[in-house]
Motif scaffolding. Structure first.
Motif, mmCIF file in Angstrom:
data_model
loop_
_atom_site.group_PDB
_atom_site.id
_atom_site.type_symbol
_atom_site.label_atom_id
_atom_site.label_comp_id
_atom_site.label_asym_id
_atom_site.label_seq_id
_atom_site.Cartn_x
_atom_site.Cartn_y
_atom_site.Cartn_z
ATOM 1 N N THR A 114 -3.533 20.958 8.401
ATOM 2 C CA THR A 114 -3.415 20.180 7.162
ATOM 3 C C THR A 114 -4.180 18.872 7.268
ATOM 4 O O THR A 114 -4.903 18.467 6.339
ATOM 5 C CB THR A 114 -1.934 19.902 6.861
ATOM 6 O OG1 THR A 114 -1.235 21.146 6.719
ATOM 7 C CG2 THR A 114 -1.790 19.089 5.589
ATOM 8 N N LEU A 115 -4.046 18.189 8.390
ATOM 9 C CA LEU A 115 -4.710 16.903 8.579
ATOM 10 C C LEU A 115 -6.229 17.052 8.552
ATOM 11 O O LEU A 115 -6.937 16.316 7.866
ATOM 12 C CB LEU A 115 -4.238 16.275 9.896
ATOM 13 C CG LEU A 115 -4.696 14.854 10.213
ATOM 14 C CD1 LEU A 115 -3.629 14.136 11.017
ATOM 15 C CD2 LEU A 115 -6.002 14.839 11.000
ATOM 16 N N VAL A 116 -6.752 18.013 9.315
ATOM 17 C CA VAL A 116 -8.206 18.186 9.412
ATOM 18 C C VAL A 116 -8.793 18.583 8.069
ATOM 19 O O VAL A 116 -9.832 18.063 7.635
ATOM 20 C CB VAL A 116 -8.541 19.226 10.501
ATOM 21 C CG1 VAL A 116 -10.023 19.564 10.472
ATOM 22 C CG2 VAL A 116 -8.145 18.699 11.875
ATOM 23 N N ARG A 117 -8.146 19.503 7.367
ATOM 24 C CA ARG A 117 -8.668 19.960 6.076
ATOM 25 C C ARG A 117 -8.645 18.835 5.048
ATOM 26 O O ARG A 117 -9.591 18.679 4.262
ATOM 27 C CB ARG A 117 -7.846 21.148 5.576
ATOM 28 C CG ARG A 117 -8.125 22.445 6.329
ATOM 29 C CD ARG A 117 -7.311 23.575 5.743
ATOM 30 N NE ARG A 117 -7.633 24.846 6.378
ATOM 31 C CZ ARG A 117 -7.034 26.011 6.089
ATOM 32 N NH1 ARG A 117 -6.080 26.031 5.146
ATOM 33 N NH2 ARG A 117 -7.381 27.115 6.697
ATOM 34 N N ALA A 118 -7.576 18.043 5.043
ATOM 35 C CA ALA A 118 -7.478 16.970 4.061
ATOM 36 C C ALA A 118 -8.556 15.911 4.298
ATOM 37 O O ALA A 118 -9.183 15.425 3.349
ATOM 38 C CB ALA A 118 -6.087 16.333 4.119
ATOM 39 N N LEU A 119 -8.802 15.556 5.554
ATOM 40 C CA LEU A 119 -9.845 14.576 5.843
ATOM 41 C C LEU A 119 -11.231 15.143 5.571
ATOM 42 O O LEU A 119 -12.147 14.421 5.153
ATOM 43 C CB LEU A 119 -9.742 14.103 7.286
ATOM 44 C CG LEU A 119 -8.545 13.184 7.599
ATOM 45 C CD1 LEU A 119 -8.491 12.866 9.088
ATOM 46 C CD2 LEU A 119 -8.629 11.895 6.796
ATOM 47 N N ALA A 120 -11.401 16.433 5.809
ATOM 48 C CA ALA A 120 -12.690 17.066 5.519
ATOM 49 C C ALA A 120 -12.983 17.036 4.019
ATOM 50 O O ALA A 120 -14.128 16.840 3.610
ATOM 51 C CB ALA A 120 -12.702 18.501 6.042
ATOM 52 N N ARG A 121 -11.945 17.209 3.193
ATOM 53 C CA ARG A 121 -12.140 17.142 1.742
ATOM 54 C C ARG A 121 -12.541 15.739 1.305
ATOM 55 O O ARG A 121 -13.179 15.562 0.270
ATOM 56 C CB ARG A 121 -10.858 17.565 1.015
ATOM 57 C CG ARG A 121 -10.587 19.067 1.041
ATOM 58 C CD ARG A 121 -9.545 19.449 0.014
ATOM 59 N NE ARG A 121 -8.270 18.805 0.265
ATOM 60 C CZ ARG A 121 -7.290 19.330 0.988
ATOM 61 N NH1 ARG A 121 -7.462 20.536 1.549
ATOM 62 N NH2 ARG A 121 -6.149 18.692 1.166
ATOM 63 N N GLN A 122 -12.170 14.749 2.092
ATOM 64 C CA GLN A 122 -12.544 13.369 1.787
ATOM 65 C C GLN A 122 -13.939 13.019 2.313
ATOM 66 O O GLN A 122 -14.394 11.893 2.136
ATOM 67 C CB GLN A 122 -11.515 12.406 2.367
ATOM 68 C CG GLN A 122 -10.117 12.581 1.806
ATOM 69 C CD GLN A 122 -9.105 11.680 2.481
ATOM 70 O OE1 GLN A 122 -9.437 10.588 2.933
ATOM 71 N NE2 GLN A 122 -7.862 12.126 2.570
ATOM 72 N N GLY A 123 -14.588 13.974 2.965
ATOM 73 C CA GLY A 123 -15.958 13.758 3.421
ATOM 74 C C GLY A 123 -16.092 13.331 4.858
ATOM 75 O O GLY A 123 -17.172 12.910 5.283
ATOM 76 N N PHE A 124 -15.038 13.465 5.657
ATOM 77 C CA PHE A 124 -15.092 13.061 7.058
ATOM 78 C C PHE A 124 -15.207 14.278 7.969
ATOM 79 O O PHE A 124 -14.582 15.317 7.714
ATOM 80 C CB PHE A 124 -13.833 12.273 7.453
ATOM 81 C CG PHE A 124 -13.655 10.995 6.688
ATOM 82 C CD1 PHE A 124 -14.446 9.887 6.967
ATOM 83 C CD2 PHE A 124 -12.706 10.892 5.680
ATOM 84 C CE1 PHE A 124 -14.284 8.703 6.262
ATOM 85 C CE2 PHE A 124 -12.541 9.728 4.967
ATOM 86 C CZ PHE A 124 -13.333 8.632 5.260
ATOM 87 N N ALA A 125 -16.012 14.134 9.027
ATOM 88 C CA ALA A 125 -16.079 15.152 10.074
ATOM 89 C C ALA A 125 -15.046 14.791 11.129
ATOM 90 O O ALA A 125 -15.095 13.702 11.709
ATOM 91 C CB ALA A 125 -17.479 15.195 10.685
ATOM 92 N N VAL A 126 -14.118 15.682 11.369
ATOM 93 C CA VAL A 126 -12.961 15.366 12.205
ATOM 94 C C VAL A 126 -12.895 16.308 13.390
ATOM 95 O O VAL A 126 -13.092 17.526 13.254
ATOM 96 C CB VAL A 126 -11.646 15.471 11.395
ATOM 97 C CG1 VAL A 126 -10.463 15.043 12.241
ATOM 98 C CG2 VAL A 126 -11.733 14.635 10.141
ATOM 99 N N SER A 127 -12.612 15.741 14.547
ATOM 100 C CA SER A 127 -12.285 16.519 15.733
ATOM 101 C C SER A 127 -10.895 16.089 16.171
ATOM 102 O O SER A 127 -10.675 14.913 16.484
ATOM 103 C CB SER A 127 -13.302 16.260 16.855
ATOM 104 O OG SER A 127 -12.960 17.002 18.008
#
Length: 508
Positions: A114-127
């Motif tokens: 949930t965290l990774v997908r939500a930040l990805a929708r905001q335009g961030f690349a997350v690891s």
């Protein structure tokens, strides 16, 4: 043809490796990089010259440290929806202590997704990764994303990673490679005392934490509130009515939780989480512990109505949180037969409402101080925190039918006046000029001699003589002479100087 060319150029730019550089020790080094640059073997901390030698087609951007820090802080605010314990791991990362929180989101895997997908929708690349220690989780994110390590499995999970994943610095990483220790497992297989002797105790501690052998506590950005209640919405809310209704219901729940332990709230914060990741927090404080939800409703209504930057729901709030960050035990009092108690309660409630509108620092009470220095005789303190002290304060009694000895209000800074001469060396002036106006003195009372506190005057032990002056127009002034004519005031060259005259206040 033109449209196709633009699309090809855009696609080419997306595929080109990109890095962000920062000046470090008079050299440009990589501060951040994308996946394409990482696949070429580039890494954070590498000099730009070396990176260009490996990849001449690099796209290079200058780092904006202030903007990056602000963005990271905004992401941390948004992550409060998962846990109140969020810590910065500058310049690129965050630590989230999800102990006891994962089950609220369907488990650790669901929370991470949930965290990774939500930040990805905001335009961030997350690891992101989950591990038993913060250092191990950070090490995992430098090599992969989505990894969840069970307790006790930290050493096995990172053993195959290169030593650079530890983030120990370029010097230590190079030293480990030269010693033939290319992976974390290679380093872990060596004797701990040998590693400490060669690379220092700090690196040994870092390695132990990465392997799950103890952990350094994280430093959360915000202290954990005493009480937290929140409401999540499947469909975001955006109307003032729904927001007010949600706050009211949360206030009821919060008061019920505090009432079980006999506590009331002194500082409350409402946080509104927007669907696009923006978080808005609004805080109110009270002079006395609040034990009724209606009071909380009224204070937040006053605060929201007075916002210079109104609450913008955007596409809606998907979560609203109400927390009490400061609470106190409520002392039961006999209130039915004491009219003064009710008056005090009404006054405290009025101060809270005014403070909610214009800010607590702007609502002050004046407290007497044990000093004879006029500008230090009164202390302005926030009314919410010093109301009881102000009501119990004892001020000097005024003699009936006598004019006040001092003005009710003094100037913030005494204003200089021009005095051509005085009637006698230590006497009042015959006339003076203040704010370009000449005032002829017709009545005088004084002097009141005050010696300054020597420990606060930087060695200048000046004496003030205060006079109550009335001019020909009936205006009354409180003026003083700063110093004596007997050589208490000196010029820069050491020669005696004439003391200065000042007006310190006006009588009504």
């Amino acid at each position: 043809m033109g449209t196709g060319s633009r699309e090809e150029n855009a696609s080419k730019q997306r595929n080109e490796p990109s890095i962000v550089v920062l000046k470090d020790n008079n050299a440009l080094v990589i501060h951040a990089l994308d996946d394409a640059a990482s696949r070429l073997g580039l890494h954070i901390g590498q000099p730009l010259a070396n990176a260009r030698a490996m990849c001449p087609d690099l796209r290079v951007f200058d780092a904006d440290v202030v903007a990056d820090a602000k963005t990271l802080s905004d992401i941390a605010d948004w992550c409060d929806r998962f846990t109140p314990l969020v810590a910065l791991d500058s310049p690129h990362g965050l630590f989230l202590d999800i102990t006891g929180c994962a089950h609220l989101f369907g488990g650790e895997a669901a929370l991470l997704q949930t965290l990774v997908r939500a930040l990805a929708r905001q335009g961030f690349a997350v690891s992101a990764a989950i591990a038993g220690t913060s250092v191990c989780a950070r090490t995992l994110t430098r090599q992969a994303t989505g990894i969840i390590v069970a307790d006790g499995g930290e050493a096995e999970a990172i053993s195959s990673f290169p030593v650079s994943a530890l983030g120990a610095g370029e010097a230590i990483t190079t030293g480990l490679r030269r010693a033939g220790l290319k992976t974390i497992g290679d380093v872990a297989s060596r004797n701990a005392s040998e590693i400490t002797a060669r690379f220092g105790a700090r690196f040994s501690t870092l390695l132990a934490h990465a392997l799950g052998q103890g952990d350094a506590p994280i430093n959360p950005r915000k202290p954990l509130p005493d009480y937290i209640v929140e409401k999540r919405f499947a469909e975001p809310i955006a109307t003032d009515t729904m927001i007010a209704m949600t706050l009211s219901r949360l206030a009821d729940t919060l008061i019920a939780s505090m009432e079980k332990q006999g506590k009331g709230a002194r500082r409350l914060e409402a946080a509104f989480f927007r669907t696009d990741g923006v978080v808005r927090a609004i805080m109110v404080e009270t002079g006395r512990p609040v034990t009724r939800s209606a009071v909380i409703d009224r204070l937040f209504r006053e605060r929201l109505d007075a916002l210079a930057d109104p609450l913008d729901p955007g596409f809606g709030f998907d979560m609203v949180r109400l927390s009490a960050s400061r609470t106190e035990i409520v002392v039961q009092e006999q209130r039915d037969l004491d009219a003064h108690v009710h008056d005090n309660d009404e006054l405290a409630a009025l101060i809270d409402r005014i403070a909610a509108r214009i800010g607590g620092k702007r609502v002050v009470v004046h407290l007497p101080q044990d000093t004879h220095i006029p500008e230090s005789a009164v202390l302005a303190a926030p009314a919410q925190h010093h109301l009881t002290a102000a009501m119990q304060a004892e001020w000097p009694a005024r003699v009936e039918s006598e004019p006040p000895l001092r003005p009710l209000r003094l100037f913030d800074k005494p204003e200089p006046i021009k005095v051509p001469f005085a009637t006698v060396p230590d006497g009042p002036p015959h006339q003076f000029t203040w704010r370009r106006a000449l005032h002829a003195v017709v009545r005088v009372e004084g002097p009141e001699r005050i010696a300054m506190e020597w420990w606060r005057q930087d060695g200048k032990q000046l004496t003030r003589d205060y006079f109550r002056i009335e001019d020909a127009e009936g205006l009354r002034f409180w003026i003083f002479r700063d110093g004596l004519y007997e050589g208490e005031v000196f010029d820069a060259d050491g020669s005696p100087a004439s003391p200065g005259w000042y007006v310190h206040g006006l009588f009504a």
